[in-house]
Design an enzyme around this catalytic site. Structure first.
Site, PDB file in Angstrom:
ATOM      1  N   ASP A   3       0.963  -0.959  -0.080  1.00  0.00           N
ATOM      2  CA  ASP A   3      -0.375  -0.089  -0.250  1.00  0.00           C
ATOM      3  C   ASP A   3       0.689   1.401   0.434  1.00  0.00           C
ATOM      4  OD1 ASP A   3      -1.950   1.856   0.492  1.00  0.00           O
ATOM      5  OD2 ASP A   3      -3.022   1.358   2.205  1.00  0.00           O
ATOM      6  N   ASP A  51      -1.499   5.889  -7.385  1.00  0.00           N
ATOM      7  CA  ASP A  51      -1.682   5.478  -5.432  1.00  0.00           C
ATOM      8  C   ASP A  51      -2.406   3.605  -5.801  1.00  0.00           C
ATOM      9  OD1 ASP A  51      -2.753   4.655  -2.954  1.00  0.00           O
ATOM     10  OD2 ASP A  51      -4.772   3.961  -3.866  1.00  0.00           O
TER      11      ASP A  51
END
Length: 455
Positions: free
Chosen positions: A128, A333
């Site tokens: 992440d 992202d």
């Protein structure tokens, strides 16, 4: 006999080289880790009965809400000292620990295997770029641990494990890393972290230190991470999360003194039989002909990776929108699936895309957040070329598989959605990044793209 000994020595050297995932270039090294999609054909985390894609899109929306909050919130987020709060993580107080649900992000779609402890045990951890603190589930798991594919980590078996006390500066830095205040366990004086996510998932446990193993020969002593004792939510069957954000507690920041503050990856598709990769270190930037765009720092949220989208072209023609319409905070992202565009830019893209596609294909009803859908399959469709162009000339020349996504049998949709909210943001999601090499050169504040796939 000498020839046999020589051959044996050569074989040993080759095996030793194959066992190490570190590639050295001069005084620098790049560490290469295999990277997998959680639902990929070669994934060890895949579910026997995959969930409907609409559920994944719902989680995607929760992540977007969390990102928007972090970027647009006017609340000050200064690193705090330890508050006068204490709990007993073994007692009833632990179930009422205050968390800022929706501040941090949800779990990701890709995972790597990293080792912890001495001797090292390896675990599948979600990747992440929007999270800072890495954590994994730990025994004795005094409150709750979700089911995972690997055995639970037992810190008592590691010669190098230690929990950190509340008085340390690392404990104070948890507020900046997790957006939740650190707490102190009154029985032991141990520092307690809380990592909460946009879908109401969370992990609570002890801020800890241990040896991190990235390959059989590459270790980082005194790696800071969370040893989770109460871990609830939608983390699949992964052991935890690896944080790669721009913050001092993230894994990339902790590795920077040895390898440099840079990393790159290639995200594989779900159908690929080969893995992608995560490459850590400055040397990973030299492996491909990257074209770079500036990495922008957003004053309200410095840990995320921002860049500037300058234009989108479809079938060789720029969208009919003013350049100013692109100028909203834009994040790249790894954990968001569907890219979000400013509403005016998305409206122009939708209009131009429908005009081209409707000549050959029938429209289909909207699917969750995706409102530009057609009857058919990605495999059989002819799709116009699309390019995302960034400040400085870096671009993503998207393939049909980056542009469309099959949502159910007989229906495929444009894999973009419109932004929403009073203050718009844009996000370059992982569906558009798949099979490209993406570089994060944090030291020189730039983000790069290169074609060539995950080989």
């Amino acid at each position: 006999m000498k020839m046999g000994s020589l051959l044996f020595l050569i074989c040993c050297l080759l095996l030793a080289r194959a066992a190490s995932l570190a590639e050295f270039k001069g005084d620098e090294a790049a560490i290469y880790l295999d990277l997998y999609h959680v639902d990929g054909s070669n994934s060890s985390l895949g579910n026997k009965y995959p969930e409907p894609f609409a559920h994944a899109l719902a989680r995607d929306e929760n992540r977007i809400k969390a990102l928007r909050y972090r970027i647009t919130s006017t609340k000050a987020r200064k690193p705090s000292i330890i508050l006068n709060q204490s709990i007993d993580i073994l007692g009833p107080e632990s179930v009422s620990i205050p968390v800022n649900s929706g501040l941090s992000l949800g779990s990701g779609n890709y995972y790597v295997k990293i080792g912890l402890g001495m001797p090292a045990k390896f675990y599948a951890m979600l990747l992440d770029t929007g999270s800072s603190l890495s954590w994994l589930q730990c025994q004795p798991c005094v409150v709750y641990c979700h089911a995972q594919v690997d055995p639970l980590y037992n810190p008592s078996t590691s010669r190098t494990y230690k929990s950190l006390p509340c008085s340390t500066s690392q404990c104070s830095s948890l507020k900046e890393a997790t957006l939740n205040d650190p707490l102190c366990e009154y029985r032991t004086g141990k520092c307690v972290y809380t990592a909460s996510y946009g879908d109401s998932s969370y992990s609570i446990g002890y801020l800890s230190q241990d040896s991190l193993s990235l390959s059989p020969s590459e270790t980082l002593p005194r790696f800071l991470y969370g040893c989770g004792q109460d871990n609830e939510g939608l983390f699949g069957r992964a052991a935890g999360i690896v944080g790669l954000a721009r913050q001092s507690l993230s894994m990339i920041s902790q590795l920077s003194s040895k390898y440099g503050n840079a990393f790159s990856y290639c995200l594989p598709t779900e159908t690929s039989t080969a893995s992608g990769f995560l490459s850590l270190g400055r040397a990973s930037l030299a492996a491909s002909a990257f074209r770079f765009t500036p990495m922008i720092t957003e004053s309200r949220e410095k840990s995320l990776y921002f860049l500037r989208l300058g234009a989108i072209s479809l079938a060789g023609k720029p969208l009919a929108v003013a350049a100013t319409q692109y100028r909203v905070p834009t994040i790249i992202d790894s954990g968001t699936v569907i890219s979000r565009l400013p509403s005016s830019v998305y409206a122009a893209l939708k209009q131009a895309f429908v005009k081209i596609m409707s000549r050959k294909y029938s429209k289909a009803p909207s699917y969750s957040i995706l409102d530009t859908c057609f009857k058919g399959s990605l495999k059989t469709m002819s799709v116009p070329q699309m390019r995302l162009v960034f400040l400085g000339g870096a671009d993503l020349a998207l393939t049909p598989a980056n542009i469309l996504i099959d949502v159910e049998k007989g229906t495929t949709c444009l894999a973009f959605a419109s932004g929403s909210g009073d203050i718009e943001i844009a996000i370059i999601g992982n569906h558009q990044q798949k099979t490209f090499k993406v570089a994060y050169d944090v030291t020189n504040a730039r983000i790069g793209f290169a074609a060539g796939g995950c080989q």
